[in-house]
Every structure is written in structure tokens, then in C-alpha cells.
Design a protein around this motif. Structure first.
Motif, mmCIF file in Angstrom:
data_model
loop_
_atom_site.group_PDB
_atom_site.id
_atom_site.type_symbol
_atom_site.label_atom_id
_atom_site.label_comp_id
_atom_site.label_asym_id
_atom_site.label_seq_id
_atom_site.Cartn_x
_atom_site.Cartn_y
_atom_site.Cartn_z
ATOM 1 N N TYR A 1 -16.653 31.465 47.464
ATOM 2 C CA TYR A 1 -16.560 31.096 48.876
ATOM 3 C C TYR A 1 -16.464 32.371 49.715
ATOM 4 C CZ TYR A 1 -15.357 26.466 47.071
ATOM 5 O OH TYR A 1 -15.369 25.270 46.399
ATOM 6 N N ILE A 2 -17.019 32.329 50.920
ATOM 7 C CA ILE A 2 -16.897 33.462 51.834
ATOM 8 C C ILE A 2 -16.280 32.970 53.142
ATOM 9 C CG2 ILE A 2 -18.821 34.724 50.821
ATOM 10 C CD1 ILE A 2 -20.530 33.891 53.217
ATOM 11 N N ALA A 3 -15.514 33.854 53.791
ATOM 12 C CA ALA A 3 -14.822 33.468 55.021
ATOM 13 C C ALA A 3 -14.573 34.686 55.888
ATOM 14 C CB ALA A 3 -13.494 32.779 54.694
ATOM 15 N N GLY A 4 -14.489 34.457 57.195
ATOM 16 C CA GLY A 4 -14.053 35.475 58.138
ATOM 17 C C GLY A 4 -12.615 35.200 58.533
ATOM 18 N N ALA A 5 -11.865 36.261 58.762
ATOM 19 C CA ALA A 5 -10.452 36.120 59.150
ATOM 20 C C ALA A 5 -10.251 36.851 60.464
ATOM 21 C CB ALA A 5 -9.542 36.666 58.065
ATOM 22 N N TYR A 6 -10.741 36.253 61.524
ATOM 23 C CA TYR A 6 -10.801 36.918 62.826
ATOM 24 C C TYR A 6 -9.539 36.738 63.649
ATOM 25 C CZ TYR A 6 -12.622 38.237 67.410
ATOM 26 O OH TYR A 6 -12.807 38.836 68.625
ATOM 27 N N ASN A 7 -8.908 35.560 63.545
ATOM 28 C CA ASN A 7 -7.752 35.295 64.404
ATOM 29 C C ASN A 7 -6.717 34.462 63.664
ATOM 30 O OD1 ASN A 7 -8.789 32.686 64.388
ATOM 31 N ND2 ASN A 7 -9.823 32.936 66.347
ATOM 32 N N GLU A 8 -5.656 34.105 64.377
ATOM 33 C CA GLU A 8 -4.549 33.388 63.753
ATOM 34 C C GLU A 8 -4.981 32.051 63.167
ATOM 35 O OE1 GLU A 8 -1.596 34.457 63.159
ATOM 36 O OE2 GLU A 8 -1.630 36.330 64.297
ATOM 37 N N GLY A 9 -5.985 31.422 63.765
ATOM 38 C CA GLY A 9 -6.449 30.136 63.266
ATOM 39 C C GLY A 9 -7.259 30.221 61.991
ATOM 40 N N GLY B 1 -25.513 29.462 55.551
ATOM 41 C CA GLY B 1 -24.996 28.281 56.201
ATOM 42 C C GLY B 1 -24.013 27.479 55.377
ATOM 43 N N ALA B 2 -23.952 27.751 54.075
ATOM 44 C CA ALA B 2 -23.054 26.982 53.201
ATOM 45 C C ALA B 2 -21.718 27.669 53.000
ATOM 46 C CB ALA B 2 -23.720 26.737 51.846
ATOM 47 N N GLY B 3 -21.618 28.940 53.423
ATOM 48 C CA GLY B 3 -20.375 29.669 53.215
ATOM 49 C C GLY B 3 -20.107 29.974 51.762
ATOM 50 N N GLU B 4 -21.189 30.197 50.989
ATOM 51 C CA GLU B 4 -21.040 30.441 49.554
ATOM 52 C C GLU B 4 -21.935 31.592 49.112
ATOM 53 O OE1 GLU B 4 -22.106 26.825 47.625
ATOM 54 O OE2 GLU B 4 -20.364 25.703 48.360
ATOM 55 N N LEU B 5 -21.449 32.331 48.135
ATOM 56 C CA LEU B 5 -22.208 33.388 47.490
ATOM 57 C C LEU B 5 -22.266 33.062 46.002
ATOM 58 C CD1 LEU B 5 -23.484 36.304 47.826
ATOM 59 C CD2 LEU B 5 -21.253 37.162 47.066
ATOM 60 N N HIS B 6 -23.459 33.083 45.444
ATOM 61 C CA HIS B 6 -23.611 32.874 44.005
ATOM 62 C C HIS B 6 -23.703 34.249 43.350
ATOM 63 C CE1 HIS B 6 -24.100 28.523 44.425
ATOM 64 N NE2 HIS B 6 -24.735 28.825 45.550
ATOM 65 N N LEU B 7 -22.635 34.609 42.647
ATOM 66 C CA LEU B 7 -22.463 35.964 42.147
ATOM 67 C C LEU B 7 -22.240 35.935 40.639
ATOM 68 C CD1 LEU B 7 -22.042 39.003 42.800
ATOM 69 C CD2 LEU B 7 -19.632 38.474 43.204
ATOM 70 N N LEU B 8 -23.171 36.527 39.908
ATOM 71 C CA LEU B 8 -23.079 36.620 38.448
ATOM 72 C C LEU B 8 -22.785 35.260 37.817
ATOM 73 C CD1 LEU B 8 -21.001 39.936 38.147
ATOM 74 C CD2 LEU B 8 -23.493 39.641 38.072
ATOM 75 N N GLY B 9 -23.459 34.240 38.316
ATOM 76 C CA GLY B 9 -23.335 32.907 37.757
ATOM 77 C C GLY B 9 -22.143 32.115 38.243
ATOM 78 N N ARG B 10 -21.363 32.663 39.184
ATOM 79 C CA ARG B 10 -20.200 31.948 39.695
ATOM 80 C C ARG B 10 -20.323 31.747 41.200
ATOM 81 N NH1 ARG B 10 -14.636 33.666 36.731
ATOM 82 N NH2 ARG B 10 -14.003 31.814 37.908
ATOM 83 N N ILE C 1 -21.783 42.127 51.112
ATOM 84 C CA ILE C 1 -22.734 41.252 50.419
ATOM 85 C C ILE C 1 -24.122 41.878 50.340
ATOM 86 C CG2 ILE C 1 -23.886 39.010 50.512
ATOM 87 C CD1 ILE C 1 -21.284 37.863 51.664
ATOM 88 N N ASP C 2 -24.607 42.460 51.436
ATOM 89 C CA ASP C 2 -25.933 43.097 51.391
ATOM 90 C C ASP C 2 -25.993 44.212 50.347
ATOM 91 O OD1 ASP C 2 -26.897 41.366 53.265
ATOM 92 O OD2 ASP C 2 -26.835 42.771 54.938
ATOM 93 N N PRO C 3 -24.984 45.105 50.281
ATOM 94 C CA PRO C 3 -25.003 46.101 49.199
ATOM 95 C C PRO C 3 -24.956 45.477 47.805
ATOM 96 C CG PRO C 3 -23.523 46.827 50.930
ATOM 97 C CD PRO C 3 -23.928 45.422 51.269
ATOM 98 N N THR D 1 -15.193 39.178 59.890
ATOM 99 C CA THR D 1 -16.044 38.034 60.198
ATOM 100 C C THR D 1 -17.021 37.883 59.035
ATOM 101 O OG1 THR D 1 -17.768 39.338 61.318
ATOM 102 C CG2 THR D 1 -15.934 38.546 62.681
ATOM 103 N N GLU D 2 -17.661 36.726 58.936
ATOM 104 C CA GLU D 2 -18.663 36.553 57.893
ATOM 105 C C GLU D 2 -19.821 37.544 58.090
ATOM 106 O OE1 GLU D 2 -19.981 32.618 57.031
ATOM 107 O OE2 GLU D 2 -17.977 31.746 57.201
ATOM 108 N N ARG D 3 -20.122 37.868 59.344
ATOM 109 C CA ARG D 3 -21.214 38.807 59.626
ATOM 110 C C ARG D 3 -20.890 40.203 59.097
ATOM 111 N NH1 ARG D 3 -23.870 39.804 65.639
ATOM 112 N NH2 ARG D 3 -25.454 41.332 64.992
ATOM 113 N N THR D 4 -19.649 40.684 59.361
ATOM 114 C CA THR D 4 -19.298 42.013 58.867
ATOM 115 C C THR D 4 -19.175 42.019 57.347
ATOM 116 O OG1 THR D 4 -16.922 41.597 59.187
ATOM 117 C CG2 THR D 4 -18.118 42.642 60.998
ATOM 118 N N LEU D 5 -18.719 40.917 56.771
ATOM 119 C CA LEU D 5 -18.655 40.829 55.309
ATOM 120 C C LEU D 5 -20.050 40.923 54.708
ATOM 121 C CD1 LEU D 5 -16.873 40.289 52.777
ATOM 122 C CD2 LEU D 5 -17.375 37.858 53.109
#
Length: 424
Positions: A96-104, A84-93, A67-69, A58-62
């Protein structure tokens, strides 16, 4: 955060993770995550232009696991989560972040063209998402980096991917290169606790004590083994059943497994002055034995009268996820509740760890639960399909137990006594 230089298998996996797919598997706390993250950061800095993705169960576990570390490691200027945007700004790039919880969940990445992806807890996500993710890595030079704890030997990730790796740095540190038409452009790195040089002997003993049986083999030894036999292998009535309760400092939860034709089972769990959890009381209605089914209103009246008769109003009431109508009835009767976290394996693992470390005990006033625990067993038919599931027979108290423990983990975690170092 101070990051020590990578050494041994850590450094080797960093240098060898040059394939299209690169997967670190093995024990908890074995440094597979930091090794993979250092490699991911290098990729983010040097990868060709194109979208990047980071995935967790899930995004929470990610956020919690990865991400916190990263933010602590790099600082908020070089690693910033756009809430809320589903994005991480990492080293200038932008990543996208996503959770993969179920088939959908595969719909979240449908249509993307990616140059790189990082996956945390790969074995917990549906195979359909994984397959979709691989099709999205379509930009030349695209790579994937993933971590996972072991599961069953029939799990799709092991059978279809790990077992077909072209390169394998095994648990003993031996490097194997495989050739053949069935091999994938995949490099696999298998880790054990000994591969993390920063762990003290005391810490290794403590974390090892938290797991027995299946969990010890998977999470400590790093083995992909079947879930078979009894689930709570450390259960010992002489150790875990008490005839007298200590003072209870907080009644944490009343948890319930709902049944109409099957038994309805409720448990009251509290935190003792000795900083252990106690299953102190149970209430059970078996319509077949009682020869009468109860309505939701009758269940609500009886279970509330039971708790109030004991003088107990717990902080939380946790309801079987299938019992939405009963939850509505409780609400009408002025008793708030939440639906249980029904992650079955996670809940079982929490209960097993607490039993193994002597931090969960059961009152002898709970005879039905005590009778169920020794026969709570893994379903062999499910195990052969690569799934960990308990046999659905005489499991109502055991289900109520894992509901209550798992759902309130944030409440009792950190409040308990040090683990008893008795696990093998």
C-alpha cells in the motif's frame, strides 16, 4: 540503472538495520536513500506474510523520490505502480502507498495491521501519523525503515525517537550502543556527503553552493540545528540588486500576497537571457498609508492595469492561498490564476538556494521588497517548539516572492544558469 555495491557506512547501515525501527538521517545526496531502499527490498523478499506500506509526504513525492527510482532499478515486471489504486506491486508482494500531509492523514492507515513500512521524509509528516503508524506495526517480526533530512533540535522525531536510539552509527562513522529504560528498539544511521563514494568533487562543490547558513548546516553538514536569525543569510544588495534588467525571454509569474488591513504586494518575475530569474517590478497598496481600503474589484482593476501598463502578461498568476474571493474576482475579469503553493519552508529554501547561487536577482525598482528581505527572520518562539516559521511582520513582499518561486518551480527548474560556487 546500475547499482554499485554498498560500501562503508552504506554497508554497515544495511547490516545493522535489524531493529523494530531503523532510521537514516543526514545530508542530501549522502546515499541514505539507496542504503535504506536496498534494506527495504531485502525485507520485502524475506518478511513474514502480512500487509506492507510505503509512505511519503504526498503520494506524488513518494512516487518521484522512491517509486520511480525503484522501477528504474528493478524493471516494471518486478516493480509496478497500480495507478489510482494506491498500491505498488513490488517483488511479488502488494504494498500500500500513502501520503502523510496533515493531521487527518492518520485516518488512511487506521485499522491496518502491518508487517513492514518504509517512510520517506519522516520529519515532514505529523507526529500523529507517525504514532498511528507505529501502532499498526503489530504483526510479529514487523519492522520500519525511514529516511529524513535534519530539522530543528526540538523536532518531535529527534527528541522523542532519534535521541533515544539504542544504536547510533554517527556522522563520523563511530558506532554507539546505548542502554537504559528510556532507550527504544531503534537503530539510527547519520550520513554526510562523504558517505557517498559516487559523488565527484565537482558535484559536491555544486550542491554545497546551493545552500548557505541554516540550510548548509542541515542539508550539507547533516546537523539538527535551530532556525534562528535572518532567513536569507546570503542576501547582499551589492550582489543581488541590479539597476538594469537584461532582456527577459519569458515572464514567468505575477505573484501576490493579498491584504486588506495589511499591505497588498504584487511582484513580476521573469527569466533573463542570462538564464537567471529577475524580480523586475512590484506593486504595493498599503491601506494604512493610503488611508483607504480597496475592494477585490478595485484590486483586480489596479493590478491588471499595472501589469498591462508594463506590457506584461505573465504565463502564471499566483495568488495568496487566503485570497479565494480575490481569485474569483480576477476570474470574472478574465484573468486566470492559481492558488500559491504555501509550503513555507520549501518556498523559503527555494528562494534561499537561488540567492546563494546568484540565480535570483532583484531590480532596484522593487524598493519595498529590497527593504523587507534583510529583516525577514525566523521566529525564535516557534523554533523552541520544533517549528520553522518566519516572524509575521513586514513580510508581504517576501511572502509574494516565495509564493511565485515555489509555485512555478517546475517551469524554471532546469532552465537556469549553472550555480555560482560562492557559498561557504
Amino acid at each position: 540503472m546500475i547499482i554499485n555495491p554498498l560500501v562503508g557506512k552504506q554497508r554497515a547501515s544495511f547490516e545493522l538495520s535489524t531493529a523494530r525501527l531503523n532510521i537514516w538521517d543526514g545530508s542530501v545526496r549522502s546515499s541514505k536513500t539507496i542504503s535504506s531502499l536496498m534494506r527495504w527490498l531485502k525485507f520485502v523478499r524475506t518478511a513474514p506474510p502480512g500487509p506492507l506500506l510505503m509512505v511519503g509526504k504526498t503520494e506524488r513525492t513518494l512516487k518521484r523520490n522512491i517509486i520511480d527510482p525503484l522501477i528504474e532499478m528493478l524493471g516494471k515486471q518486478r516493480c509496478r505502480l497500480a495507478a489510482g489504486a494506491g498500491e505498488l506491486h513490488l517483488l511479488g508482494r502488494k504494498v500500500y502507498i500513502a501520503g502523510a500531509y496533515n493531521e487527518g492523514s492518520s485516518d488512511k492507515i487506521r485499522g491496518l495491521s502491518l508487517v513492514g513500512a518504509y517512510v520517506d521524509e519522516a520529519s515532514t509528516m505529523p507526529e500523529s501519523f507517525w504514532v498511528m503508524l507505529l501502532t499498526r506495526l503489530s504483526i510479529p517480526g514487523a519492522q520500519l525503515f525511514a529516511t529524513t533530512n535534519p530539522d530543528g533540535p526540538q523536532h518531535w522525531l529527534k527528541k522523542n525517537y532519534l535521541d533515544r536510539a539504542a544504536l547510533h552509527l554517527d556522522r563520523d562513522g563511530q558506532l554507539h550502543r546505548h542502554h537504559g529504560d528510556d532507550r527504544l528498539n531503534l537503530h539510527r544511521f547519520s550520513f554526510q556527503l562523504a558517505d557517498n563514494p559516487n559523488l565527484t568533487a565537482e558535484y559536491v562543490a555544486a550542491v554545497s553552493a546551493e545552500f548557505t547558513g541554516l540550510w548548509h548546516r542541515r542539508l550539507i553538514l547533516g546537523e539538527w540545528v535551530l532556525a534562528e536569525g535572518v532567513i536569507y543569510e546570503s542576501w547582499d544588495p551589492a550582489r543581488h540588486v541590479v539597476d538594469e534588467l537584461p532582456g527577459i525571454t519569458r515572464w514567468i509569474v505575477m505573484s501576490m500576497d493579498y491584504g486588506t488591513t495589511n499591505p497588498f504586494h504584487a511582484l513580476l518575475i521573469g527569466l533573463g537571457v542570462d538564464r537567471r530569474l529577475y524580480v523586475a517590478h512590484e506593486w504595493r497598496w498599503d491601506s494604512k498609508k493610503q488611508r483607504r481600503s480597496l475592494t477585490d474589484a478595485e484590486y483586480s482593476a489596479q493590478v491588471r492595469a499595472w501589469a498591462e501598463g508594463l506590457g506584461i502578461r505573465p504565463a502564471y498568476t499566483v495568488i495568496d492561498p487566503s485570497a479565494a474571493s480575490f481569485r474569483v474576482q480576477l476570474h470574472r475579469d478574465g484573468w486566470s490564476s492559481v492558488l500559491a503553493d504555501n509550503e513555507v519552508v520549501d518556498g523559503i529554501r527555494d528562494v534561499a538556494s537561488l540567492f546563494a547561487t546568484g540565480r535570483l536577482l532583484v531590480s532596484d525598482q522593487c524598493p519595498e521588497l529590497i527593504a523587507e528581505i534583510p529583516s525577514y527572520a525566523w521566529d525564535p518562539a516557534s523554533a523552541e517548539k520544533g517549528e520553522d516559521k518566519p516572524i509575521k511582520v513586514n513580510d508581504h513582499g517576501a511572502d509574494a516572492l516565495r509564493y511565485g518561486i515555489r509555485t512555478t518551480r517546475a517551469i524554471w527548474h532546469g532552465q537556469l544558469a549553472e550555480p555560482e560556487l560562492t557559498a561557504a
